[in-house]
Design a protein around this motif. Sequence first.
Motif, PDB file in Angstrom:
ATOM      1  N   VAL A 126       0.847  -1.203   0.000  1.00  0.00           N
ATOM      2  CA  VAL A 126       0.000   0.000   0.000  1.00  0.00           C
ATOM      3  C   VAL A 126       0.879   1.247   0.000  1.00  0.00           C
ATOM      4  O   VAL A 126       0.574   2.238  -0.661  1.00  0.00           O
ATOM      5  N   GLU A 127       2.012   1.179   0.691  1.00  0.00           N
ATOM      6  CA  GLU A 127       2.937   2.319   0.729  1.00  0.00           C
ATOM      7  C   GLU A 127       3.486   2.636  -0.664  1.00  0.00           C
ATOM      8  O   GLU A 127       3.575   3.796  -1.063  1.00  0.00           O
ATOM      9  N   GLU A 128       3.840   1.588  -1.391  1.00  0.00           N
ATOM     10  CA  GLU A 128       4.342   1.777  -2.754  1.00  0.00           C
ATOM     11  C   GLU A 128       3.243   2.343  -3.653  1.00  0.00           C
ATOM     12  O   GLU A 128       3.497   3.208  -4.495  1.00  0.00           O
ATOM     13  N   LEU A 129       2.028   1.883  -3.458  1.00  0.00           N
ATOM     14  CA  LEU A 129       0.904   2.389  -4.244  1.00  0.00           C
ATOM     15  C   LEU A 129       0.693   3.880  -3.988  1.00  0.00           C
ATOM     16  O   LEU A 129       0.513   4.659  -4.927  1.00  0.00           O
ATOM     17  N   GLU A 130       0.745   4.288  -2.736  1.00  0.00           N
ATOM     18  CA  GLU A 130       0.579   5.707  -2.398  1.00  0.00           C
ATOM     19  C   GLU A 130       1.685   6.541  -3.052  1.00  0.00           C
ATOM     20  O   GLU A 130       1.436   7.617  -3.594  1.00  0.00           O
ATOM     21  N   LYS A 131       2.901   6.010  -3.036  1.00  0.00           N
ATOM     22  CA  LYS A 131       4.038   6.698  -3.661  1.00  0.00           C
ATOM     23  C   LYS A 131       3.811   6.867  -5.166  1.00  0.00           C
ATOM     24  O   LYS A 131       4.039   7.938  -5.727  1.00  0.00           O
ATOM     25  N   ARG A 132       3.322   5.815  -5.813  1.00  0.00           N
ATOM     26  CA  ARG A 132       3.066   5.872  -7.258  1.00  0.00           C
ATOM     27  C   ARG A 132       1.959   6.874  -7.584  1.00  0.00           C
ATOM     28  O   ARG A 132       2.072   7.644  -8.539  1.00  0.00           O
ATOM     29  N   LEU A 133       0.886   6.847  -6.803  1.00  0.00           N
ATOM     30  CA  LEU A 133      -0.231   7.770  -7.055  1.00  0.00           C
ATOM     31  C   LEU A 133       0.201   9.221  -6.867  1.00  0.00           C
ATOM     32  O   LEU A 133      -0.130  10.087  -7.678  1.00  0.00           O
ATOM     33  N   SER A 134       0.926   9.488  -5.800  1.00  0.00           N
ATOM     34  CA  SER A 134       1.398  10.854  -5.542  1.00  0.00           C
ATOM     35  C   SER A 134       2.413  11.290  -6.583  1.00  0.00           C
ATOM     36  O   SER A 134       2.453  12.453  -6.978  1.00  0.00           O
ATOM     37  N   GLY A 135       3.230  10.345  -7.041  1.00  0.00           N
ATOM     38  CA  GLY A 135       4.285  10.645  -7.990  1.00  0.00           C
ATOM     39  C   GLY A 135       3.807  11.008  -9.383  1.00  0.00           C
ATOM     40  O   GLY A 135       4.547  11.602 -10.163  1.00  0.00           O
ATOM     41  N   ARG A 136       2.562  10.667  -9.700  1.00  0.00           N
ATOM     42  CA  ARG A 136       2.013  11.022 -11.015  1.00  0.00           C
ATOM     43  C   ARG A 136       2.007  12.535 -11.217  1.00  0.00           C
ATOM     44  O   ARG A 136       2.232  13.021 -12.310  1.00  0.00           O
ATOM     45  N   GLY A 137       1.647  13.250 -10.149  1.00  0.00           N
ATOM     46  CA  GLY A 137       1.567  14.701 -10.223  1.00  0.00           C
ATOM     47  C   GLY A 137       0.429  15.204 -11.098  1.00  0.00           C
ATOM     48  O   GLY A 137       0.422  16.364 -11.497  1.00  0.00           O
ATOM     49  N   GLU A 139      -2.939  14.810 -10.188  1.00  0.00           N
ATOM     50  CA  GLU A 139      -4.139  15.052  -9.406  1.00  0.00           C
ATOM     51  C   GLU A 139      -3.789  15.701  -8.080  1.00  0.00           C
ATOM     52  O   GLU A 139      -2.683  15.542  -7.561  1.00  0.00           O
ATOM     53  N   LYS A 140      -4.766  16.423  -7.531  1.00  0.00           N
ATOM     54  CA  LYS A 140      -4.589  17.054  -6.225  1.00  0.00           C
ATOM     55  C   LYS A 140      -4.528  15.982  -5.143  1.00  0.00           C
ATOM     56  O   LYS A 140      -5.006  14.869  -5.324  1.00  0.00           O
ATOM     57  N   GLN A 141      -3.957  16.346  -3.993  1.00  0.00           N
ATOM     58  CA  GLN A 141      -3.749  15.380  -2.917  1.00  0.00           C
ATOM     59  C   GLN A 141      -5.055  14.746  -2.430  1.00  0.00           C
ATOM     60  O   GLN A 141      -5.080  13.564  -2.111  1.00  0.00           O
ATOM     61  N   ASP A 142      -6.161  15.524  -2.405  1.00  0.00           N
ATOM     62  CA  ASP A 142      -7.427  14.934  -1.948  1.00  0.00           C
ATOM     63  C   ASP A 142      -7.919  13.865  -2.922  1.00  0.00           C
ATOM     64  O   ASP A 142      -8.486  12.849  -2.510  1.00  0.00           O
ATOM     65  N   VAL A 143      -7.661  14.041  -4.215  1.00  0.00           N
ATOM     66  CA  VAL A 143      -8.037  13.032  -5.208  1.00  0.00           C
ATOM     67  C   VAL A 143      -7.127  11.815  -5.068  1.00  0.00           C
ATOM     68  O   VAL A 143      -7.584  10.669  -5.166  1.00  0.00           O
ATOM     69  N   VAL A 144      -5.843  12.047  -4.815  1.00  0.00           N
ATOM     70  CA  VAL A 144      -4.904  10.943  -4.590  1.00  0.00           C
ATOM     71  C   VAL A 144      -5.377  10.111  -3.395  1.00  0.00           C
ATOM     72  O   VAL A 144      -5.415   8.878  -3.460  1.00  0.00           O
ATOM     73  N   GLN A 145      -5.772  10.783  -2.318  1.00  0.00           N
ATOM     74  CA  GLN A 145      -6.241  10.068  -1.121  1.00  0.00           C
ATOM     75  C   GLN A 145      -7.524   9.294  -1.417  1.00  0.00           C
ATOM     76  O   GLN A 145      -7.685   8.159  -0.975  1.00  0.00           O
ATOM     77  N   GLN A 146      -8.418   9.904  -2.196  1.00  0.00           N
ATOM     78  CA  GLN A 146      -9.670   9.233  -2.585  1.00  0.00           C
ATOM     79  C   GLN A 146      -9.355   7.972  -3.399  1.00  0.00           C
ATOM     80  O   GLN A 146      -9.931   6.909  -3.155  1.00  0.00           O
ATOM     81  N   ARG A 147      -8.421   8.079  -4.337  1.00  0.00           N
ATOM     82  CA  ARG A 147      -8.036   6.929  -5.151  1.00  0.00           C
ATOM     83  C   ARG A 147      -7.365   5.847  -4.297  1.00  0.00           C
ATOM     84  O   ARG A 147      -7.590   4.657  -4.496  1.00  0.00           O
ATOM     85  N   LEU A 148      -6.527   6.265  -3.351  1.00  0.00           N
ATOM     86  CA  LEU A 148      -5.851   5.302  -2.480  1.00  0.00           C
ATOM     87  C   LEU A 148      -6.875   4.550  -1.624  1.00  0.00           C
ATOM     88  O   LEU A 148      -6.807   3.327  -1.496  1.00  0.00           O
ATOM     89  N   ASN A 149      -7.820   5.278  -1.044  1.00  0.00           N
ATOM     90  CA  ASN A 149      -8.865   4.641  -0.231  1.00  0.00           C
ATOM     91  C   ASN A 149      -9.652   3.635  -1.062  1.00  0.00           C
ATOM     92  O   ASN A 149      -9.935   2.519  -0.610  1.00  0.00           O
ATOM     93  N   ARG A 150     -10.007   4.031  -2.269  1.00  0.00           N
ATOM     94  CA  ARG A 150     -10.767   3.142  -3.159  1.00  0.00           C
ATOM     95  C   ARG A 150      -9.920   1.933  -3.543  1.00  0.00           C
ATOM     96  O   ARG A 150     -10.411   0.803  -3.603  1.00  0.00           O
ATOM     97  N   ALA A 151      -8.637   2.160  -3.788  1.00  0.00           N
ATOM     98  CA  ALA A 151      -7.736   1.069  -4.178  1.00  0.00           C
ATOM     99  C   ALA A 151      -7.627   0.017  -3.076  1.00  0.00           C
ATOM    100  O   ALA A 151      -7.682  -1.190  -3.352  1.00  0.00           O
ATOM    101  N   VAL A 152      -7.500   0.462  -1.844  1.00  0.00           N
ATOM    102  CA  VAL A 152      -7.401  -0.476  -0.714  1.00  0.00           C
ATOM    103  C   VAL A 152      -8.681  -1.304  -0.621  1.00  0.00           C
ATOM    104  O   VAL A 152      -8.638  -2.522  -0.419  1.00  0.00           O
ATOM    105  N   GLU A 153      -9.819  -0.647  -0.828  1.00  0.00           N
ATOM    106  CA  GLU A 153     -11.105  -1.354  -0.820  1.00  0.00           C
ATOM    107  C   GLU A 153     -11.170  -2.363  -1.965  1.00  0.00           C
ATOM    108  O   GLU A 153     -11.580  -3.512  -1.777  1.00  0.00           O
TER     109      GLU A 153
END
Length: 189
Positions: A126-137, A139-153
């Motif tokens: 999950v840590e690597e996934l968060e790094k990849r999502l943030s690294g795209r640059g 989307e805004k951080q709130d969208v990154v967090q929304q995508r991460l939450n959905r991804a974990v689900e």
Amino acid sequence: MAKGLLIVYTGASGVGKGTVMKRLLQENSNLRLSVSATTRAPRPGETNGIEYHFVTIDKFKEMIANDELLEHAVYCGNYYGTPEKSVRDMIDSGLDVMLEIEVEGYKQIKKQFPDCVTIFMLPPSVEELEKRLSGRGTEKQDVVQQRLNRAVEEMTFAKYFDYQVTNDDVEKTKDEILNIIANIKKERN
């Protein structure tokens, strides 16, 4: 002529599905990617009709009403769906077709095509996934967090797929998926 395989290819947002897909398409001349329709805005470098068919919400709703989609879902506020005609035409001509879709779409496809092949791509962590999502640059951080939450689900659904592959190395992951496809084709022929 034998019909092609229908392959449902799903994974968490940011797991590298697109990167692996590009390599799969380069290595397997019989493999095609179904181009989905979406209401989201194109990202830099994306071309209409190549990565997605970018459509308005009204057009997408019209496609739903006219039964032109094999599956559709809303993901992070945008509509996504698979146009039916092109997929059926490719399969009937013997091509193997990959649907790069979300978990909701997988459920719809599995009901219509119970013998489809399903592959779920997982991140190394999950840590690597968060790094990849943030690294795209892109989307805004709130969208990154929304995508991460959905991804974990979504990752909780991996156990329902025929195959689970962990994308810790693009080449290794690509080879693993190509082997899955080759083995299934041998079994079915």
